[in-house]
Each structure stands twice: as C-alpha cells, then as structure tokens.
Scaffold this motif. Structure first.
Motif, PDB file in Angstrom:
ATOM      1  N   ILE A 191      31.073  43.174   0.778  1.00  0.00           N
ATOM      2  CA  ILE A 191      29.968  43.880   1.458  1.00  0.00           C
ATOM      3  C   ILE A 191      30.403  45.305   1.819  1.00  0.00           C
ATOM      4  O   ILE A 191      29.627  46.256   1.692  1.00  0.00           O
ATOM      5  N   ASP A 192      31.657  45.469   2.251  1.00  0.00           N
ATOM      6  CA  ASP A 192      32.196  46.829   2.487  1.00  0.00           C
ATOM      7  C   ASP A 192      32.086  47.665   1.222  1.00  0.00           C
ATOM      8  O   ASP A 192      31.605  48.797   1.233  1.00  0.00           O
ATOM      9  N   LEU A 193      32.567  47.099   0.123  1.00  0.00           N
ATOM     10  CA  LEU A 193      32.578  47.837  -1.148  1.00  0.00           C
ATOM     11  C   LEU A 193      31.155  48.191  -1.568  1.00  0.00           C
ATOM     12  O   LEU A 193      30.902  49.270  -2.102  1.00  0.00           O
ATOM     13  N   TRP A 194      30.262  47.310  -1.307  1.00  0.00           N
ATOM     14  CA  TRP A 194      28.855  47.519  -1.670  1.00  0.00           C
ATOM     15  C   TRP A 194      28.264  48.637  -0.821  1.00  0.00           C
ATOM     16  O   TRP A 194      27.580  49.536  -1.312  1.00  0.00           O
ATOM     17  N   LYS A 195      28.539  48.589   0.491  1.00  0.00           N
ATOM     18  CA  LYS A 195      27.997  49.610   1.398  1.00  0.00           C
ATOM     19  C   LYS A 195      28.509  51.008   1.028  1.00  0.00           C
ATOM     20  O   LYS A 195      27.813  51.995   1.166  1.00  0.00           O
ATOM     21  N   TYR A 196      29.759  51.054   0.564  1.00  0.00           N
ATOM     22  CA  TYR A 196      30.349  52.346   0.200  1.00  0.00           C
ATOM     23  C   TYR A 196      30.029  52.746  -1.245  1.00  0.00           C
ATOM     24  O   TYR A 196      30.569  53.712  -1.762  1.00  0.00           O
ATOM     25  N   ASN A 197      29.194  51.959  -1.900  1.00  0.00           N
ATOM     26  CA  ASN A 197      28.788  52.253  -3.273  1.00  0.00           C
ATOM     27  C   ASN A 197      29.953  52.142  -4.266  1.00  0.00           C
ATOM     28  O   ASN A 197      29.971  52.830  -5.287  1.00  0.00           O
ATOM     29  N   ILE A 198      30.926  51.301  -3.940  1.00  0.00           N
ATOM     30  CA  ILE A 198      32.060  51.076  -4.856  1.00  0.00           C
ATOM     31  C   ILE A 198      31.743  49.871  -5.748  1.00  0.00           C
ATOM     32  O   ILE A 198      32.151  49.818  -6.897  1.00  0.00           O
ATOM     33  N   ALA A 199      31.046  48.889  -5.192  1.00  0.00           N
ATOM     34  CA  ALA A 199      30.588  47.738  -5.976  1.00  0.00           C
ATOM     35  C   ALA A 199      29.063  47.747  -5.964  1.00  0.00           C
ATOM     36  O   ALA A 199      28.452  48.170  -4.978  1.00  0.00           O
ATOM     37  N   ASN A 200      28.482  47.285  -7.069  1.00  0.00           N
ATOM     38  CA  ASN A 200      27.023  47.260  -7.133  1.00  0.00           C
ATOM     39  C   ASN A 200      26.591  46.087  -8.019  1.00  0.00           C
ATOM     40  O   ASN A 200      26.075  46.286  -9.125  1.00  0.00           O
ATOM     41  N   PRO A 201      26.825  44.859  -7.556  1.00  0.00           N
ATOM     42  CA  PRO A 201      26.545  43.700  -8.408  1.00  0.00           C
ATOM     43  C   PRO A 201      25.048  43.521  -8.665  1.00  0.00           C
ATOM     44  O   PRO A 201      24.233  43.789  -7.790  1.00  0.00           O
TER      45      PRO A 201
END
Ligand code: SF4
Length: 339
Positions: A35-45
C-alpha cells in the motif's frame, strides 16, 4: 484514479493461476508495504489477488524432524508470540518484535516480510532516477544523502539496504523458504533467497513473478540458550535499523562450539560471513575474539559519505551483541550487557 480488480483466491492453485495470467497482478496479504508503494506511485497493480484466506499458508506447525514450519500467511505478531517460537527460537521472536510497530506487526505476514522493498528515500520518490525503480536511470543515493545505505555488497548500480529485522534472525537460523509456482514446489536456502544488487537492483530476491511463498522452515536447532538481537536506530521505536545484529551461540563452558551471526541494515540482504563464523568455532567467547570476527565480517566494507559511521557502529554492535548472547537476560529492556 487507478482502477484495479480484486479477487480472493480460494486455494494456492487458483492464486498461482491468477497471477500467471496477469503480468501486472500482485498478491496481497497484510499489504503493509504494497500500500505504501502504491500510494507513492511505485507499484500500480491492475489486480489484487488476496491470499489471506489460504489454509496452506495459515499454520505454524512442528516438522517431523523437529524443526518448525511458519506459514507465509501467519501474521508477524502471531509468529513472535507463538509459544514454540518464544521457547525454541527466541532470537526470531526478539527480532520480529524489534521491527515496525505493534499495529504493523499485527497486519504484516511472514511471507510479506521477506518481500518488503528497500526504504531508500530516492526509491520512494517517483520524480527522481533510481535503478531499482527504473533500470538504467541512475543511482542518486551514491553521491546523495546516504545515511541509511549499505556498506557491504554494494554495486555501482545500487547501494540500498534490505530493511527487515525478522529476516536477519531467519538468516542466522538457517531458515529455508518454501515456494509454489506453475511448475510445482521448490525450496531455497535463506542465504540464497535475497539478492545483492549487482547490475539488476530491480530484483530484490530470487522469487519469480508467478511464484508464491507458502512457508518458512526453521531447523530444529534454535540456539535458545545463547542468543541476542541488537537493533541500532535513530529512534527507539518504529524506525528501521542503521545496523542490526543477530547472534546465535552454542557454548561448551566459554568455548564456542557453533555460531551464526547475521547483520541487518548494512547490505541488500541479511549479511553472513562464513569466514568469521569458522574463526570463532573453538575459540573463547570474549570481546577480543568477537572483535576479530567483526573485522572479518566487515572486510571490504565501504561507506559513501554520510553512512561511513556504519562501519565503526557495526563493529561495536557485533562485539556487544556477542557478549549479550552469553547472557540473554542482559538484553531485556533497560538491561546492560554483562561485559
Ligand atoms: Fe535506487 Fe538503489 Fe540508488 Fe536507492 S540506492 S536510489 S534504491 S538505485
């Protein structure tokens, strides 16, 4: 807004089938890093495959040969407080409880702990280059603010560290990672699970995209009599290690019969030195020998400016933790090492 799908997998076979057919799908368990990675736009599954209800991942059970199997879906807190872990593997319990916060430990899964990504500030800033995020784009940390970065096993492409506490203990205990995937099951020795950055810092470990960690096995020997975990950080809680050390000793009198030492916060993976451990076997467990072992562990260590202090800090931590392992009670909150 990013649209994404969600599917709760019924069993491991369905979980593997779902991820095998979708390049941009991700498994989710506790989600504490995803969720951290997603919020920072590093992950986008494009799809989340929820693995929280898979029975195969949810148990802690004793193995026939006397070891312990930790389900990958079991929460970190439930693992740390499991009676067999507390009694037979207190090093692991202590390392887990040194990590994150109580709330995060209640959510984070064992498998997810192995798969968490680095906390390099540049990695989390999607506006700057980073070889781990965008291969070939550069590494601003090498000449930038690198206080938390690696001193061992670095490459010209990346100097990030792996942030887990739990994995430092698992490395010291010679755990084994059990995996399932489209072609069947396999196991990887813990030492071979995480990778050094070399020229592929985008790869944190040797798990394939369509594989799932099912469990982590601990050998029977838990070093419950003489162990210590020391985590040195900028704040007393909810901070990642600048340097951490897991030490497990088997003693006969004051002579070291067996020893495992793993370091965290210093490399892209938990750091072990066979040479240092072999040196200590048959030697007296004292500050002088731990100091020689520390030099062996840290040979080749290199700072990048702001993180130079870690080399001296790691040496002191290895010595201090070795002495604390002689008397594990000395590491209770507020206690001081006995020597
Ligand atoms: Fe990226 Fe690694 Fe460099 Fe950090 S150290 S900026 S993660 S390449």
């Amino acid at each position: 807004m990013n649209n994404f799908g969600y599917k709760q997998a019924e069993d491991t076979r369905e979980a593997i089938s779902l991820i095998e057919h979708n390049e941009t799908a991700k498994f989710v368990a506790g989600g504490t890093n995803l969720i951290d990675l997603w919020k920072y736009n590093i992950a986008n599954p494009s799809q989340l495959i929820d693995i929280n209800h898979l029975a195969e991942l949810s148990e802690i059970k004793t193995l026939e040969h006397g070891g312990l199997r930790l389900g990958a879906g079991v929460k970190n807190a439930d693992t740390a407080y499991h009676p067999v872990v507390e009694h037979q593997y207190p090093l692991l319990s202590k390392a887990i409880l040194a990590g994150a916060s109580a709330q995060i430990r209640n959510m984070a899964s064992n498998g997810g702990n192995l798969l968490q990504r680095t906390r390099c500030y540049y990695f989390y800033d999607a506006e700057v280059p980073c070889n781990k995020r965008i291969p070939g784009s550069g590494c601003p940390a090498k000449d930038g603010y690198n206080r938390i970065h690696a001193i061992l096993g670095t490459s010209e492409h990346c100097i990030a560290v792996f942030p887990s506490d739990m994995c430092v203990a698992l490395a010291a205990l010679d755990a084994v990672v059990n995996i399932t995937g489209p072609t069947g099951n396999r196991s990887i020795a813990f030492a071979d699970f995480h990778r050094l950055p070399d020229n592929r810092p985008d790869l944190d470990n040797n798990l394939k995209k369509d594989e799932l960690i099912t469990s982590i096995d601990l050998p029977e020997k838990g070093f419950a009599a003489n162990y210590a975990y020391l985590k040195l950080r900028d704040r007393h809680s909810y901070a990642f290690a600048l340097v951490s050390v897991a030490t497990a000793l088997e003693l006969k009198g004051n002579t070291i019969e067996d020893v495992k030492i793993a370091l965290g916060g210093v490399a892209h993976k938990p750091w072990r030195s066979t040479e240092a451990e072999e040196f200590l076997k048959g030697k007296a467990a004292n500050a002088e020998n731990f100091s020689i072992a520390a030099d062996l562990i840290l040979q080749g260590a290199k700072g990048f400016g702001y993180n130079e202090f870690k080399i001296k800090l790691a040496k002191k931590a290895i010595i201090r933790n070795g002495l604390m392992a002689l008397n594990p009670e000395s590491q209770l909150p507020g206690a001081q090492p006995s020597a």
